[in-house]
Write a protein that holds these residues in place. Structure first.
Motif, PDB file in Angstrom:
ATOM      1  N   HIS A 517      72.303 -13.808 -19.949  1.00 33.07           N
ATOM      2  CA  HIS A 517      71.268 -12.609 -20.250  1.00 33.07           C
ATOM      3  C   HIS A 517      69.972 -13.069 -19.748  1.00 33.07           C
ATOM      4  N   PRO A 518      69.456 -12.537 -18.667  1.00 33.77           N
ATOM      5  CA  PRO A 518      67.985 -12.799 -18.271  1.00 33.77           C
ATOM      6  C   PRO A 518      67.158 -12.424 -19.191  1.00 33.77           C
ATOM      7  N   THR A 519      66.038 -13.173 -19.277  1.00 32.54           N
ATOM      8  CA  THR A 519      64.853 -12.872 -20.420  1.00 32.54           C
ATOM      9  C   THR A 519      64.215 -11.543 -20.145  1.00 32.54           C
ATOM     10  N   TYR A 520      64.010 -11.335 -18.993  1.00 31.56           N
ATOM     11  CA  TYR A 520      63.250 -10.022 -18.324  1.00 31.56           C
ATOM     12  C   TYR A 520      64.126  -8.839 -18.776  1.00 31.56           C
ATOM     13  N   ASN A 521      65.371  -9.057 -19.181  1.00 31.77           N
ATOM     14  CA  ASN A 521      66.368  -7.723 -19.660  1.00 31.77           C
ATOM     15  C   ASN A 521      66.161  -8.099 -21.150  1.00 31.77           C
ATOM     16  N   PHE A 522      65.376  -8.856 -21.951  1.00 30.53           N
ATOM     17  CA  PHE A 522      65.330  -8.727 -23.336  1.00 30.53           C
ATOM     18  C   PHE A 522      64.115  -7.936 -23.771  1.00 30.53           C
ATOM     19  N   ASP A 523      64.398  -6.501 -23.909  1.00 33.79           N
ATOM     20  CA  ASP A 523      63.526  -5.594 -24.393  1.00 33.79           C
ATOM     21  C   ASP A 523      63.289  -5.607 -25.872  1.00 33.79           C
ATOM     22  N   SER A 524      62.140  -5.534 -26.012  1.00 29.99           N
ATOM     23  CA  SER A 524      61.926  -5.241 -27.637  1.00 29.99           C
ATOM     24  C   SER A 524      61.231  -3.962 -27.331  1.00 29.99           C
ATOM     25  N   ILE A 525      61.292  -2.877 -28.574  1.00 36.35           N
ATOM     26  CA  ILE A 525      60.750  -1.470 -28.526  1.00 36.35           C
ATOM     27  C   ILE A 525      59.888  -1.332 -29.830  1.00 36.35           C
ATOM     28  N   ASP A 526      58.665  -1.155 -29.484  1.00 36.82           N
ATOM     29  CA  ASP A 526      57.582  -0.774 -30.504  1.00 36.82           C
ATOM     30  C   ASP A 526      57.308   0.584 -30.699  1.00 36.82           C
ATOM     31  N   GLY A 527      56.918   0.512 -31.929  1.00 38.62           N
ATOM     32  CA  GLY A 527      56.975   1.957 -32.694  1.00 38.62           C
ATOM     33  C   GLY A 527      58.197   2.162 -33.727  1.00 38.62           C
ATOM     34  N   VAL A 528      58.935   1.255 -33.445  1.00 42.54           N
ATOM     35  CA  VAL A 528      60.266   1.617 -34.577  1.00 42.54           C
ATOM     36  C   VAL A 528      60.269   0.009 -35.075  1.00 42.54           C
ATOM     37  N   THR A 529      61.144  -0.184 -36.299  1.00 45.63           N
ATOM     38  CA  THR A 529      61.423  -1.392 -36.966  1.00 45.63           C
ATOM     39  C   THR A 529      63.046  -1.907 -36.909  1.00 45.63           C
ATOM     40  N   TYR A 530      63.116  -2.678 -36.918  1.00 47.03           N
ATOM     41  CA  TYR A 530      64.795  -3.060 -36.619  1.00 47.03           C
ATOM     42  C   TYR A 530      64.972  -4.616 -36.911  1.00 47.03           C
ATOM     43  N   LYS A 531      66.465  -4.991 -37.162  1.00 46.37           N
ATOM     44  CA  LYS A 531      66.754  -6.445 -37.428  1.00 46.37           C
ATOM     45  C   LYS A 531      67.893  -6.383 -36.115  1.00 46.37           C
ATOM     46  N   ILE A 532      67.952  -7.688 -36.003  1.00 44.59           N
ATOM     47  CA  ILE A 532      69.156  -8.242 -35.239  1.00 44.59           C
ATOM     48  C   ILE A 532      70.239  -9.042 -35.951  1.00 44.59           C
ATOM     49  N   ASP A 533      71.649  -8.343 -36.000  1.00 47.93           N
ATOM     50  CA  ASP A 533      72.573  -9.430 -36.776  1.00 47.93           C
ATOM     51  C   ASP A 533      73.288 -10.248 -35.607  1.00 47.93           C
ATOM     52  N   VAL A 534      73.093 -11.547 -35.437  1.00 47.93           N
ATOM     53  CA  VAL A 534      73.640 -12.170 -34.742  1.00 47.93           C
ATOM     54  C   VAL A 534      74.802 -12.908 -34.848  1.00 47.93           C
ATOM     55  N   THR A 535      75.400 -12.361 -36.044  1.00 49.44           N
ATOM     56  CA  THR A 535      76.666 -13.131 -36.445  1.00 49.44           C
ATOM     57  C   THR A 535      77.919 -11.975 -36.030  1.00 49.44           C
ATOM     58  N   LYS A 536      77.189 -11.012 -35.464  1.00 48.26           N
ATOM     59  CA  LYS A 536      78.103  -9.734 -34.738  1.00 48.26           C
ATOM     60  C   LYS A 536      78.229 -10.125 -33.287  1.00 48.26           C
ATOM     61  N   PRO A 537      79.381  -9.676 -32.747  1.00 49.84           N
ATOM     62  CA  PRO A 537      79.341  -9.668 -31.298  1.00 49.84           C
ATOM     63  C   PRO A 537      78.686  -8.736 -30.486  1.00 49.84           C
ATOM     64  N   SER A 538      78.352  -9.276 -29.253  1.00 49.97           N
ATOM     65  CA  SER A 538      77.532  -8.370 -28.642  1.00 49.97           C
ATOM     66  C   SER A 538      78.482  -7.449 -27.789  1.00 49.97           C
TER      67      SER A 538
END
Length: 695
Positions: A517-538
């Protein structure tokens, strides 16, 4: 001593004479056979530069200092030495030449100031014209400043340009061309005088054909829609390569501005098509680029049907020389005469670097002629990038952009939101407005020449070079209308940036999915809040193609807008750049979702935002205030509940500056580890995924 009688002597003499005559005849026949079986042989060296991105000088304009790791001014020395080693050689450029460094931005700015006119030869060609290039290919970033800028720029080249898969639409900017005509010369066949291994001269016909990713129609829709169309790379090759052979090309050199790609990709309009191109009959060498990687190298050791010792893919000689002039690509071909034609019978591909990353020493000296050729534009670029625009409240470094919310991404998101809230049409202002941004400089492709590829903007006075460091590309700003479900899936694809972490595993686990996954495809979206559960598969791959994962998308949790859960059919306006907006890969993107095109560059918006928030006075060059340049931490990882001691790690730059920034800004416990066999210039840090630090 008794020799025998005369009759015996005569007999022996006769036998000896007969044997001698026989041997003489055999030697004579052998010479004749050797001459008859001898085939003329030519050794031809094909050299390539690619993805220079206007790094003509060995200079880092963001730091305003010499940079011995980049620049045509340095790789030119290798061109000259490699050319001197052989009797026959040609030199090609693969494209992505006119955009990418502040010098490229400076020239585009001068073009606009002069009513869309270049008043002098573009500095890229002032330099390249000194090196006797045979041909140039057009890369995707050549279209970033529009067709007029491109046409005027390449007019300054003393060598021809080719592209076979861009054709005219209704208004392609050339009155002599009709719809569906090739916008550029699709290929050329050049007659070259060469010397064979016996020292004899021959004339051979070398064919060159160029390609660009069809995705230019998405990435530069604003500049290209209605003006040109882009065909498939592979289909274009299948049309033109047989024509080139029919017109007498002895060998064909393909110059695709395209990466290797997936051997199983069946999309005819694939962006990265080199693997498939090496399977097209008639192509003898592929000089490629676009991916900013080096081939042959160990990185591609597992690529199907690739020989990284010889540098072939599917038996075809292939080379990719990195980016920014850090390497020269070389393919050495051996040709033998077969009747009236020549055939490639052997090859060897290699690259030569300008800098030793392990020893941190330059391997070449600079070419002073190139320095002298672009001295004027170099001085102009330095003055351009050092013009003041405001003042920052805190350091903006991207060292932690993969491990937590990041100030270098935050300020871009804030600027986009600020502009949109004022410039959006009234009917869209009533919807929640969000802003998407990604880290463009977060360790590059994680190679031994990329450890300096982090945003490093210091606290205090800001200049244009800092805005260019924060936002590398001349993208334009667009607005999309999407649903809550599309918002979640957009973020789910973005979360593919992380590997799946096993909460029951004590061995070291790498957090960041760099290869996938290239870093330029790692979007964060501001205006909302959220968490990422990395124990789950992509649930997605790097191109946002859904994978067959039981349970579907599960990584994005606690997604809220103004402290309320986001619902599936809730509507939002997301502000992003044209590359993402028109791309169609992420959920909620593509032309059908675009509701407003602001027709302004994201970087210009960022610059204006900094000026306003700093209360910058253009007359004095002073700022009355400091703009807030800290991240708001609207996203985080879900804490991992584990019964074992986890060992989760990530990599970032290895420097005292980085370590001090990590210590001052970390949101979780992080510790630099003593790990051997790291990529040169990078350090490994542990990260506590079980809990956050207390404020």
């Amino acid at each position: 001593m008794i020799f025998g009688n005369k009759s015996q002597l005569k007999t022996k003499t006769a036998i000896a004479l007969a044997v001698a005559a026989s041997l003489g005849l055999t030697a004579c026949n052998s010479d004749n056979n050797d001459k008859k079986n001898h085939k003329d042989q030519i050794k031809l060296r094909v050299m390539e530069t690619s993805d220079l991105h206007t790094n003509i000088m060995d200079y880092n304009y963001y730091k305003d200092a010499e940079d011995q790791t980049i620049g045509l001014a340095r790789v030119a020395s290798i061109v000259k030495s490699a050319r001197a080693e052989v009797k026959n050689s040609v030199l090609v450029d693969n494209g992505d030449l006119l955009q990418g460094s502040p010098m490229g931005d400076y020239m585009a700015d001068e073009f606009k100031k002069n009513n869309n006119a270049l008043t002098d030869t573009h500095p890229a060609y002032k330099a390249m014209n000194l090196l006797d290039y045979d041909v140039g290919n057009i890369g995707n970033h050549e279209f970033n400043f529009g067709l007029e800028f491109l046409d005027q720029s390449i007019a300054g080249a003393n060598f021809p340009y080719i592209n076979s898969n861009v054709i005219c639409d209704t208004n392609c900017g050339n009155d002599e061309l009709d719809k569906y005509d090739n916008r550029f010369t699709p290929y050329i066949i050049k007659e070259k005088v060469v010397v064979d291994t016996d020292g004899d001269e021959h004339k051979i016909k070398v064919g060159y054909i160029g390609f660009v990713p069809p995705q230019i129609m998405l990435w530069d829709a604003k500049n290209l829609a209605g003006r040109v169309e882009a065909n498939s790379i592979i289909e274009s090759a299948k049309i033109y390569v047989p024509q080139m052979k029919a017109e007498g090309a002895d060998i064909i050199v393909a110059i695709p501005h395209s990466g290797i790609g997936n051997p199983d990709d069946k999309n005819p309009d694939m962006e990265n098509a080199v693997y498939k191109l090496t399977q097209v009959d008639g192509i003898d060498a592929v000089m490629f680029g676009h991916s900013h990687q080096v081939f042959p190298s160990e990185k591609y050791a597992d690529l199907e049907n690739a020989d990284i010792e010889k540098g072939t893919i599917n038996g075809t000689a292939s080379v990719m020389p990195g980016r920014w002039g850090d390497n020269l690509g070389i393919v050495d071909l051996v040709l033998e005469k077969d009747g009236d034609s020549w055939t490639v019978v052997d090859s060897q591909s290699s690259t030569r670097a300008i800098f030793d990353a392990n020893e941190k020493t330059p391997l070449v000296t600079v070419d002073k002629d190139i320095h002298d050729a672009v001295e004027l534009e170099h001085k102009g670029t330095r003055a351009y990038v050092n013009a003041p625009i405001g003042k920052a409240s805190a350091n903006m470094y991207s060292f932690l952009s993969m491990a937590q919310d990041d100030p270098t991404v935050q300020i871009v998101a804030d600027a986009q939101m600020w502009y949109a809230q004022d410039k959006l049409p009234e009917n869209l202002k009533s919807l929640p407005i969000l802003s998407a941004a990604a880290p463009f400089k977060a360790g590059g492709r994680y190679s031994d020449s990329d450890s300096d590829q982090y945003v490093q903007v210091d606290k205090g006075n800001l200049a244009i070079k800092d805005a260019a460091d924060l936002y590398l590309y001349p993208n334009t700003m667009v607005a999309l209308k999407i649903t809550g479900n599309e918002l979640k899936e957009w973020l789910e694809c973005s979360a593919n940036q992380y590997n799946q972490i096993d909460p029951a595993k004590t061995e070291m686990q790498q957090l960041i999915n760099r290869d996938g996954h290239p870093t330029y495809n790692f979007d964060s979206i501001d205006g909302v809040t959220y968490k990422i559960d990395v124990t789950k598969p992509s649930n997605y791959d790097r191109d946002c193609v859904a994978q067959d994962i039981t349970g579907g998308s599960q990584r994005i949790i606690d997604l809220e807008y103004q402290d309320q859960p986001v619902t599936a059919d809730q509507e939002f306006v997301v502000i992003t750049n044209n590359y993402r907006g028109f791309g169609g890969k992420f959920a909620g993107t593509g032309a059908d979702y675009i509701v407003h095109d602001f027709a302004v560059e994201n970087r210009q918006v960022l610059t204006d935002y900094i000026k306003e928030k700093s209360e910058f006075d253009p007359k004095t060059g002073e700022s009355a205030k400091e703009i807030n340049t800290e991240a708001n931490y609207n996203w985080n990882f879900k804490n991992i509940d584990s019964s074992v001691e986890l060992n989760v790690t990530f990599e970032t730059q290895d420097s005292e500056k980085t370590h001090n920034f990590v210590e001052a800004n970390k949101r979780r416990a992080m510790e630099k580890l003593a790990v051997e066999d790291t990529v040169p210039g990078f350090a490994i840090y542990s990260i506590d995924m079980t809990q956050e630090l207390e404020d």
